[in-house]
Design a protein around this motif. Structure first.
Motif, PDB file in Angstrom:
ATOM      1  N   ALA A  34     131.359  97.556  -7.053  1.00  0.00           N
ATOM      2  CA  ALA A  34     131.462  98.122  -5.710  1.00  0.00           C
ATOM      3  C   ALA A  34     132.880  98.604  -5.420  1.00  0.00           C
ATOM      4  N   ILE A  35     133.882  97.809  -5.799  1.00  0.00           N
ATOM      5  CA  ILE A  35     135.277  98.209  -5.567  1.00  0.00           C
ATOM      6  C   ILE A  35     135.613  99.470  -6.356  1.00  0.00           C
ATOM      7  N   ASP A  36     135.176  99.525  -7.620  1.00  0.00           N
ATOM      8  CA  ASP A  36     135.433 100.716  -8.437  1.00  0.00           C
ATOM      9  C   ASP A  36     134.767 101.944  -7.818  1.00  0.00           C
ATOM     10  N   ALA A  37     133.522 101.771  -7.350  1.00  0.00           N
ATOM     11  CA  ALA A  37     132.792 102.899  -6.766  1.00  0.00           C
ATOM     12  C   ALA A  37     133.442 103.353  -5.462  1.00  0.00           C
ATOM     13  N   ALA A  38     133.829 102.405  -4.627  1.00  0.00           N
ATOM     14  CA  ALA A  38     134.463 102.763  -3.353  1.00  0.00           C
ATOM     15  C   ALA A  38     135.808 103.444  -3.584  1.00  0.00           C
ATOM     16  N   ALA A  39     136.577 102.954  -4.547  1.00  0.00           N
ATOM     17  CA  ALA A  39     137.889 103.538  -4.827  1.00  0.00           C
ATOM     18  C   ALA A  39     137.773 104.976  -5.314  1.00  0.00           C
ATOM     19  N   ALA A  40     136.673 105.278  -6.018  1.00  0.00           N
ATOM     20  CA  ALA A  40     136.477 106.636  -6.543  1.00  0.00           C
ATOM     21  C   ALA A  40     135.757 107.539  -5.548  1.00  0.00           C
ATOM     22  N   PRO A  74     136.084 107.041   4.695  1.00  0.00           N
ATOM     23  CA  PRO A  74     136.721 105.730   4.598  1.00  0.00           C
ATOM     24  C   PRO A  74     136.115 104.907   3.472  1.00  0.00           C
ATOM     25  N   ARG A  75     136.958 104.130   2.791  1.00  0.00           N
ATOM     26  CA  ARG A  75     136.504 103.343   1.657  1.00  0.00           C
ATOM     27  C   ARG A  75     136.316 101.891   2.097  1.00  0.00           C
ATOM     28  N   TRP A  76     135.172 101.325   1.765  1.00  0.00           N
ATOM     29  CA  TRP A  76     134.902  99.949   2.175  1.00  0.00           C
ATOM     30  C   TRP A  76     133.895  99.294   1.234  1.00  0.00           C
ATOM     31  N   VAL A  77     133.943  97.972   1.226  1.00  0.00           N
ATOM     32  CA  VAL A  77     133.000  97.148   0.482  1.00  0.00           C
ATOM     33  C   VAL A  77     132.585  96.001   1.390  1.00  0.00           C
ATOM     34  N   ARG A  78     131.277  95.752   1.436  1.00  0.00           N
ATOM     35  CA  ARG A  78     130.767  94.667   2.265  1.00  0.00           C
ATOM     36  C   ARG A  78     129.948  93.703   1.420  1.00  0.00           C
ATOM     37  N   VAL A  79     130.232  92.398   1.611  1.00  0.00           N
ATOM     38  CA  VAL A  79     129.493  91.347   0.924  1.00  0.00           C
ATOM     39  C   VAL A  79     128.767  90.528   1.982  1.00  0.00           C
ATOM     40  N   ARG A  80     127.460  90.435   1.840  1.00  0.00           N
ATOM     41  CA  ARG A  80     126.669  89.655   2.804  1.00  0.00           C
ATOM     42  C   ARG A  80     125.922  88.557   2.071  1.00  0.00           C
ATOM     43  N   ALA A 104     123.241  85.614   2.880  1.00  0.00           N
ATOM     44  CA  ALA A 104     122.334  85.254   3.968  1.00  0.00           C
ATOM     45  C   ALA A 104     121.097  84.561   3.426  1.00  0.00           C
ATOM     46  N   ARG A 105     120.268  84.105   4.357  1.00  0.00           N
ATOM     47  CA  ARG A 105     118.991  83.499   4.010  1.00  0.00           C
ATOM     48  C   ARG A 105     117.940  84.602   3.872  1.00  0.00           C
ATOM     49  N   ALA A 106     117.076  84.471   2.873  1.00  0.00           N
ATOM     50  CA  ALA A 106     115.944  85.383   2.691  1.00  0.00           C
ATOM     51  C   ALA A 106     114.701  84.526   2.561  1.00  0.00           C
ATOM     52  N   GLY A 107     114.125  84.150   3.699  1.00  0.00           N
ATOM     53  CA  GLY A 107     113.028  83.199   3.669  1.00  0.00           C
ATOM     54  C   GLY A 107     113.556  81.840   3.264  1.00  0.00           C
ATOM     55  N   ALA A 108     113.031  81.305   2.159  1.00  0.00           N
ATOM     56  CA  ALA A 108     113.536  80.033   1.638  1.00  0.00           C
ATOM     57  C   ALA A 108     114.588  80.245   0.570  1.00  0.00           C
ATOM     58  N   ASP A 109     114.923  81.505   0.263  1.00  0.00           N
ATOM     59  CA  ASP A 109     115.846  81.823  -0.819  1.00  0.00           C
ATOM     60  C   ASP A 109     117.215  82.252  -0.288  1.00  0.00           C
ATOM     61  N   LEU A 110     118.124  82.441  -1.238  1.00  0.00           N
ATOM     62  CA  LEU A 110     119.467  82.931  -0.925  1.00  0.00           C
ATOM     63  C   LEU A 110     119.552  84.405  -1.294  1.00  0.00           C
ATOM     64  N   SER A 111     120.126  85.207  -0.396  1.00  0.00           N
ATOM     65  CA  SER A 111     120.289  86.637  -0.643  1.00  0.00           C
ATOM     66  C   SER A 111     121.769  86.980  -0.649  1.00  0.00           C
ATOM     67  N   VAL A 112     122.194  87.704  -1.675  1.00  0.00           N
ATOM     68  CA  VAL A 112     123.566  88.209  -1.768  1.00  0.00           C
ATOM     69  C   VAL A 112     123.476  89.724  -1.915  1.00  0.00           C
ATOM     70  N   THR A 113     124.053  90.452  -0.968  1.00  0.00           N
ATOM     71  CA  THR A 113     124.010  91.916  -0.992  1.00  0.00           C
ATOM     72  C   THR A 113     125.427  92.458  -0.990  1.00  0.00           C
ATOM     73  N   VAL A 114     125.716  93.329  -1.933  1.00  0.00           N
ATOM     74  CA  VAL A 114     127.033  93.961  -2.033  1.00  0.00           C
ATOM     75  C   VAL A 114     126.841  95.457  -1.828  1.00  0.00           C
ATOM     76  N   THR A 115     127.460  95.983  -0.777  1.00  0.00           N
ATOM     77  CA  THR A 115     127.316  97.392  -0.402  1.00  0.00           C
ATOM     78  C   THR A 115     128.669  98.068  -0.470  1.00  0.00           C
ATOM     79  N   ASP A 116     128.697  99.331  -0.875  1.00  0.00           N
ATOM     80  CA  ASP A 116     129.972 100.042  -0.953  1.00  0.00           C
ATOM     81  C   ASP A 116     129.821 101.461  -0.421  1.00  0.00           C
ATOM     82  N   SER A 117     130.973 102.104  -0.197  1.00  0.00           N
ATOM     83  CA  SER A 117     131.003 103.468   0.346  1.00  0.00           C
ATOM     84  C   SER A 117     131.112 104.525  -0.734  1.00  0.00           C
ATOM     85  N   GLY A 118     130.845 104.145  -1.991  1.00  0.00           N
ATOM     86  CA  GLY A 118     130.984 105.092  -3.095  1.00  0.00           C
ATOM     87  C   GLY A 118     129.960 106.209  -3.054  1.00  0.00           C
TER      88      GLY A 118
END
Length: 432
Positions: free
Chosen positions: A326-332, A336-342, A344-358
């Protein structure tokens, strides 16, 4: 994690051997098919050439025009028998325009209707076909006999399919030799691959090799994060020292206090969900790494998010590789350049989402980005082609899923079973 199963070297050997056997079987089948196709084409060409030669013989037209069919047979049967004796042709049938045989390999069939297509011949055109006659299935060519611009008879020359197959059998030893040579080369290549893999990985099972790669990736990404954090802290300390030397102690204290407060806030949010301190350290370091590259860093942690079944090493490897991409994609990409890490809960599971502005992932590459060895980055340290493939393997082994959002912005989402959830795999390397 428990070490079990075949070694990585053995799996490499079996994979090579299986591929070689499949390729060899396919090549043998293709060679046999090509030999049969070549034999058939040669047979068709031969029947047509013989039929045309007979049709152009003046004696044939003269015999047909001499009077009765019996007289024509008396003149033409010896010619047909001589041609059948001297060539690979199985039958030569000369017939009148009504399709009645004037010659045949079996004299008892003379005077009977020809079995096959004659319409095109009667219209003055040659044809080659496969049909069933008195001798069984055969390839035959029918050519008109033309005299003074009119079709006066037809000539059919043919080879039985059994005779065509005989030529193929003659090439079987060659095909077998090719198969043995290919198999021998493939087995040797598989043995060499196994030896090389064993030299690198010993007798470790494939799962242990994956764990080693995961550990390396975890150390690498965590090391890069800590290096960036150390560099940022060093810059802040130099700034604070300079402020103190200038007699601006209050500003120096405020700078260091703010740094500590921001870092502590992120740590508190990660650890509030009883998470792994190494993941908190990773996020802190990646924040510094993003700042170095002029990227806004956003972390959103749900305090109600459960713990995943991943151990610290695998957790850092998964999250770290997604953030690195994500950092490489946003830098290129554009500002505005940004990276977001979320997290959170996904039902009974764990959710990790990494979003970028690339700029996003090319639609044509969406199905390949998780393949081992594939990378859109240049070759070298920055273009390993390992990260996403490793993420997929780790997540799949834990019973989770990894996906790429269909619409912009680019977002990779990982969903992992939570500790204590029924059916979740047991992981003995710790939990995060």
């Amino acid at each position: 994690m428990a070490r079990s199963g075949a070694s990585a070297a053995s799996r490499v050997f079996l994979a090579f051997l299986g591929a070689v056997l499949v390729i060899t079987a396919v090549l043998v089948a293709l060679l046999a098919w090509q030999a049969q196709a070549t034999e058939r084409a040669e047979a068709e060409a031969l029947t047509l050439a013989v039929a045309q030669t007979i049709a152009e013989m003046p004696a044939v037209a003269e015999a047909v025009a001499s009077g009765t069919d019996a007289a024509a047979t008396a003149s033409l049967q010896p010619i047909a028998e001589a041609i059948m004796d001297e060539t690979p042709i199985d039958f030569v049938t000369i017939m009148n325009t009504d399709g009645i045989r004037l010659t045949h390999r079996d004299p008892t069939e003379i005077g009977k209707p020809y079995l096959g297509t004659i319409e095109e011949g009667l219209e003055g055109r040659s044809l080659t076909e496969e049909a069933v006659g008195t001798l069984g299935p055969s390839l035959r060519s029918v050519v008109p006999v033309v005299s003074d611009g009119e079709v006066v008879a037809l000539v059919s020359a043919g080879i039985t399919l059994g005779s065509v197959g005989t030529g193929v059998w003659g090439q079987i030893p060659f095909v077998i030799a090719i198969a043995i040579a290919l198999a021998a080369i493939g087995i040797m290549a598989a043995w060499l691959a196994r030896r090389l893999t064993r030299r690198i990985a010993g007798d470790l099972p494939a799962s242990a090799v994956r764990d080693a790669v995961s550990s390396y990736e975890s150390v690498r990404t965590l090391g890069e994060a800590l290096r960036a954090q150390t560099h940022e802290h060093g810059n802040r300390m130099h700034t604070a020292v300079a402020l103190i030397e200038l007699g601006r102690s209050d500003e120096a204290v405020e700078l260091l206090t703010e740094t500590s407060r921001v870092s502590q806030d992120l740590v508190d949010r990660v650890l509030a969900r009883d998470g792994d301190p190494t993941v908190a350290a990773l996020l802190l370091g990646k924040a510094s790494q993003a700042k170095e590259r002029g990227i806004e860093w956003i972390v959103d942690v749900d305090p109600m998010a459960p713990r995943s079944v991943l151990g610290p090493v695998d957790a850092v490897s998964v999250v770290g590789n997604l953030i690195d991409n994500a950092i490489d994609a946003a830098a290129a990409g554009p500002e505005p350049r940004w990276v977001r890490v979320r997290i959170a809960r996904a039902g009974a599971d764990l959710s990790v989402t990494v979003t970028d502005s690339g700029r996003g992932v090319d639609p044509g590459l969406r199905e390949r980005i998780f393949e081992h060895g594939f990378s859109t980055k240049p070759a070298g340290a920055a273009g390993r082609g390992v990260g996403l493939a490793l993420v997929r393997d780790i997540v799949a082994a834990a019973g989770g899923t990894v996906s790429l959002a269909a619409a912009p912005p680019t977002a990779f989402s990982v969903v992992l079973p939570a500790v204590g959830v029924a059916g979740a795999p047991t992981v003995t390397r710790g939990a995060s």
